[in-house]
Design an enzyme around this catalytic site. Structure first.
Site, PDB file in Angstrom:
ATOM      1  NE  ARG A  11       1.785  -5.387   2.849  1.00 22.76           N
ATOM      2  CZ  ARG A  11       1.176  -4.330   2.293  1.00 22.76           C
ATOM      3  NH1 ARG A  11       0.862  -4.326   1.008  1.00 22.76           N
ATOM      4  NH2 ARG A  11       0.914  -3.265   3.020  1.00 22.76           N
ATOM      5  CG  ASP A  54       4.519  -3.548   3.156  1.00 26.44           C
ATOM      6  OD1 ASP A  54       4.118  -3.237   4.286  1.00 26.44           O
ATOM      7  OD2 ASP A  54       4.168  -2.945   2.124  1.00 26.44           O
ATOM      8  CG  HIS A  59       4.003   0.154   4.536  1.00 28.73           C
ATOM      9  ND1 HIS A  59       3.025  -0.799   4.430  1.00 28.73           N
ATOM     10  CD2 HIS A  59       3.382   1.343   4.328  1.00 28.73           C
ATOM     11  CE1 HIS A  59       1.858  -0.223   4.168  1.00 28.73           C
ATOM     12  NE2 HIS A  59       2.038   1.079   4.106  1.00 28.73           N
ATOM     13  CG  ASP A  66       3.219   3.514   1.352  1.00 25.97           C
ATOM     14  OD1 ASP A  66       4.447   3.325   1.374  1.00 25.97           O
ATOM     15  OD2 ASP A  66       2.396   2.586   1.470  1.00 25.97           O
ATOM     16  CD  GLU A  67      -1.201   2.949   3.645  1.00 30.23           C
ATOM     17  OE1 GLU A  67      -2.430   2.978   3.438  1.00 30.23           O
ATOM     18  OE2 GLU A  67      -0.532   1.905   3.608  1.00 30.23           O
ATOM     19  CE1 TYR A 119      -2.827   1.654  -6.252  1.00 31.71           C
ATOM     20  CE2 TYR A 119      -3.521   1.080  -4.033  1.00 31.71           C
ATOM     21  CZ  TYR A 119      -2.647   1.733  -4.888  1.00 31.71           C
ATOM     22  OH  TYR A 119      -1.605   2.451  -4.374  1.00 31.71           O
ATOM     23  CG  ASP A 122      -5.402  -3.958  -3.737  1.00 31.70           C
ATOM     24  OD1 ASP A 122      -5.340  -3.094  -4.637  1.00 31.70           O
ATOM     25  OD2 ASP A 122      -5.375  -3.669  -2.527  1.00 31.70           O
ATOM     26  CD1 TRP A 167      -2.054  -2.133  -3.636  1.00 34.06           C
ATOM     27  CD2 TRP A 167      -0.084  -2.450  -2.626  1.00 34.06           C
ATOM     28  NE1 TRP A 167      -1.292  -1.003  -3.833  1.00 34.06           N
ATOM     29  CE2 TRP A 167      -0.078  -1.173  -3.224  1.00 34.06           C
ATOM     30  CE3 TRP A 167       1.056  -2.878  -1.935  1.00 34.06           C
ATOM     31  CZ2 TRP A 167       1.023  -0.321  -3.146  1.00 34.06           C
ATOM     32  CZ3 TRP A 167       2.144  -2.026  -1.860  1.00 34.06           C
ATOM     33  CH2 TRP A 167       2.118  -0.767  -2.463  1.00 34.06           C
ATOM     34  CB  THR A 168      -0.201  -9.919  -2.604  1.00 29.44           C
ATOM     35  OG1 THR A 168       1.022  -9.612  -1.916  1.00 29.44           O
ATOM     36  CG2 THR A 168      -0.015  -9.701  -4.092  1.00 29.44           C
ATOM     37  CD  GLU A 169      -2.460  -5.452   1.744  1.00 25.17           C
ATOM     38  OE1 GLU A 169      -2.512  -5.713   0.527  1.00 25.17           O
ATOM     39  OE2 GLU A 169      -2.378  -4.295   2.194  1.00 25.17           O
TER      40      GLU A 169
HETATM   41  C1  TNX Z   1      -2.332   1.222   0.521  1.00 19.64           C
HETATM   42  S1  TNX Z   1      -0.887   2.121  -1.973  1.00 19.64           S
HETATM   43  C2  TNX Z   1      -0.988   0.890   0.515  1.00 19.64           C
HETATM   44  C3  TNX Z   1      -0.593  -0.529   0.537  1.00 19.64           C
HETATM   45  C4  TNX Z   1      -1.794  -1.418   0.666  1.00 19.64           C
HETATM   46  C5  TNX Z   1      -2.879  -0.929  -0.256  1.00 19.64           C
HETATM   47  C6  TNX Z   1      -4.074  -1.823  -0.320  1.00 19.64           C
HETATM   48  C7  TNX Z   1       0.138   2.346  -0.923  1.00 19.64           C
HETATM   49  C8  TNX Z   1       1.212   3.202  -1.323  1.00 19.64           C
HETATM   50  N1  TNX Z   1       0.006   1.787   0.304  1.00 19.64           N
HETATM   51  O1  TNX Z   1       0.331  -0.772   1.548  1.00 19.64           O
HETATM   52  O2  TNX Z   1      -1.398  -2.706   0.343  1.00 19.64           O
HETATM   53  O3  TNX Z   1      -3.287   0.350   0.168  1.00 19.64           O
HETATM   54  O4  TNX Z   1      -4.916  -1.441  -1.383  1.00 19.64           O
END
Ligand code: TNX
Length: 632
Positions: free
Chosen positions: A173, A202, A276, A351-352, A443, A445, A489-491
């Site tokens: 990020r 990412d 991602h 993830d996600e 976390y 962040d 996490w560094t957004e």
């Molecule tokens: C979720 S934790 C994410 C990251 C984000 C983070 C922000 C994870 C496996 N995925 O991509 O940066 O939340 O807290």
């Protein structure tokens, strides 16, 4: 432990006429398994030698590391010797002491000598960290300080509770240079961490050179420059140059690995797939089902709508799981990653991953029908299992975020639990190794204090919340828990100064939870040691947060009337507040009970004091913030 410790300190202070001895530090973080204060002090001088009883290269390297660490502040260039009778001796045990395991050590300091013993070089290295913390905090100074360098006589037996003690840094990020990463790793070693998880790819950047896929860094490592709040910034404009970013060459990576190895830290590389992956897709658009050639590396502009635990992507940032070319691509990536990193695990993300583009694509639908794959979740499980084969084919083990459990986990994969602890519990029952890193509890962040003092993100995790987190929740099979880590996490984090601020002091609570026996954990005692570390971090030039001193403000609403309730993480704090726009200090009211916000009041302010001195950050809540912050 702390009671025991204070009894010893008490006994010692009254047994000796030398007042100075009282001020020598004995508070080690993470707190050791057993520490007993003894009478006497060891005096470190320019003549002190470091003896390596066994001449293994690793032990000699640790002696050199110690000498290098002592040099800037003391000005001493301590010599390493192989003869007996040195001032500081590092020795591997002739016969292994099972109690100390792979990472434990014993440490004795008397007025004449310091002896560190262990079964392994790892243990000796941790003994050396303990030695550094027993020296006065000025030892962290980067230029010579003219003072006497004494160490309290002690006997210590120490070993870790968990084998996996990690921090994760997201360099995708925002990019952090090789030198910044090394400094981060060096500081981790102070607190006996042994895993550095390097989040290398990412949507906002691809950070590792892959020789067979040059576009990943030619294109994927760069985005248009933006400063602001992540998720709200302008998307790339037509013709705008992508000038922000950077990547690590394979030589850089080898250099960082060697640097970490000398600090007994293994590096876990992460390539986050199949979601991602916007930076990879921007580099090679054919990797996605949409083949969208307008995809750009994201600079912090909005690309998704978040709902109740779900989300919709407006840009396709996923790899096509139905295309053999995707697996050819991944084989190239993981072949080079596996060749670079000696650690047994590779992290593959998982993830996600938004499935909407897959589910709407006729080609993907045909593939799913043919292979009897019912939905997007099962399709991701199919993908992750094929990735596991690629990783295992390179003689590595696969680890992924807890989504890899969905639709059936690959047979040998390890799980990193992040959506709370439930993924960890589930994986342990399936007999898969687990690393705990739950978002809400750990976390880095997350905000550390009131939102008015912090870069706003979606949650708050104060120092005491981190300290309290129980790695082994009810129902988990603890034999599968390798340990835990905290993820940064560094957004919203653009500089290494802010990386440090978010990491410390919370990483100290993480390290103590992972290293120290539960029975030795004590919040009040911990806080005194955190304050000792603040002095050390100041001397070392490392930024950290002071939010632990801040008022914790809870807003309540009765009818039309707002009120403020204040708590603090520490006991010995006085909070002063105003509702009349004045800057609060001890000339203004001291908080004792719920404060009603007069109906015409404009601002609420609060600030902490200790022993008559302001500590922490002033809190400011404006009338227009109230509606947003009060519970509905
Ligand atoms: C979720 S934790 C994410 C990251 C984000 C983070 C922000 C994870 C496996 N995925 O991509 O940066 O939340 O807290």
């Amino acid at each position: 432990m702390s009671r025991l410790l204070s009894i010893f300190v008490f006994a010692f202070v009254f047994a000796t006429p030398q007042l100075r001895a009282q001020t020598l530090p004995t508070g080690i973080t993470p707190v050791p398994v057993n520490l007993q204060v003894q009478p006497g002090q060891f005096q470190l001088t320019r003549e002190t030698t470091i003896g390596v009883a066994n001449q293994q290269p690793e032990v000699t390297a640790i002696a050199t590391y110690l000498s290098d660490k002592l040099k800037p502040a003391t000005g001493f260039a301590l010599k390493t010797v192989t003869t007996s009778g040195a001032g500081i001796t590092l020795s591997l045990k002739a016969k292994a002491d099972p109690k100390l395991g792979k990472e434990g050590y014993t440490f004795t300091a008397s007025s004449s000598a310091i002896n560190i013993e262990a079964n392994t070089p790892n243990g000796l290295f941790y003994g050396v960290q303990t030695l550094l913390q027993l020296l006065p905090p000025q030892i962290e100074n980067r230029t010579p300080v003219d003072m006497s360098w004494q160490i309290q006589a002690v006997t210590i037996t120490d070993y870790p509770r968990f084998a996996w003690r990690g921090l994760m840094l997201d360099v995708a990020r925002h990019f952090f240079t090789k030198e910044e990463v090394k400094a981060y790793i060096d500081r981790m070693a102070r607190y006996k961490f042994n895993r550095f998880h390097w989040h290398l790819s990412d949507d906002e950047g691809w950070r590792i050179q892959i020789n067979s896929l040059p576009q990943l860094t030619n294109v994927g490592a760069w985005r248009v420059p933006r400063t602001g709040l992540f998720g709200t910034m302008r998307p790339p404009q037509p013709g705008e140059k992508a000038t922000y970013g950077g990547f690590y060459t394979q030589d850089d990576i080898r250099e960082v690995i060697a640097y970490a190895k000398a600090r007994y830290i293994e590096i876990l590389p992460e390539i986050d797939i199949p979601g991602h992956s916007m930076a990879a897709v921007a580099s090679y658009p054919q990797l996605s089902v949409t083949n969208d050639t307008t995809t750009r590396v994201n600079p912090g502009s909005s690309f998704a709508t978040w709902g109740n635990g779900t989300f919709t992507m407006h840009v396709d940032n996923t790899l096509d799981p139905t295309d053999e070319n995707t697996y050819t691509y991944l084989t190239k990536v993981f072949t080079e990653v596996a060749a670079l990193f000696p650690f047994e695990y590779i992290h593959v993300g998982g993830d996600e991953c938004y499935k909407g583009y897959w589910e709407r694509d006729p080609g993907v639908q045909a593939f799913m029908k043919k292979n009897k794959i019912a939905n997007g979740i099962e399709l991701q499980a199919y993908f992750m299992k094929r990735v596991a084969k690629i990783v295992e084919g390179r003689k590595k083990k696969m680890i992924g975020w807890d989504e890899i459990l969905e639709g059936g986990i690959a047979p040998n994969a390890a799980v990193m639990a992040w959506r709370g602890v439930k993924g960890g519990v589930e994986a342990s029952h399936l007999k898969h190794p687990v690393v705990m890193s739950p978002a809400i509890d750990w976390y880095l962040d997350m905000m550390q204090g009131d939102v008015s003092t912090e870069i706003p993100v979606y949650g708050t995790t104060r120092l005491n919340n981190v300290y309290k987190f129980n790695l082994l929740p009810q129902g988990i099979d603890s034999t599968y828990v390798m340990g835990g880590q905290a993820n940064l996490w560094t957004e919203q984090i653009a500089t290494i100064a802010q990386v440090q601020y978010m990491t410390y002091p919370r990483a100290l609570a993480v390290s103590e939870t992972l290293w120290s026996p539960l029975r030795n954990k004590d919040w009040k005692n911990f806080v005194t040691r955190v304050e000792d570390q603040f002095v050390r971090l100041d001397a070392a030039g490392v930024n950290y947060s002071r939010n632990v001193y801040d008022p914790i403000v809870k807003i309540t609403k009765e009818g039309d009337q707002y009120a403020f309730e204040i708590n603090t993480e520490l006991d010995d704090i006085d909070v002063y507040y105003t509702v009349d726009n004045a800057i609060p200090n001890p000339y203004h009211p001291r908080y004792t009970s719920k404060v009603v916000f007069p109906s015409d009041a404009y601002r609420f302010r609060a600030v902490s004091y200790r022993n008559g001195k302001q500590v922490g950050n002033p809190i400011l809540i404006r009338r227009e913030d109230l509606e947003k912050r009060a519970p509905k």
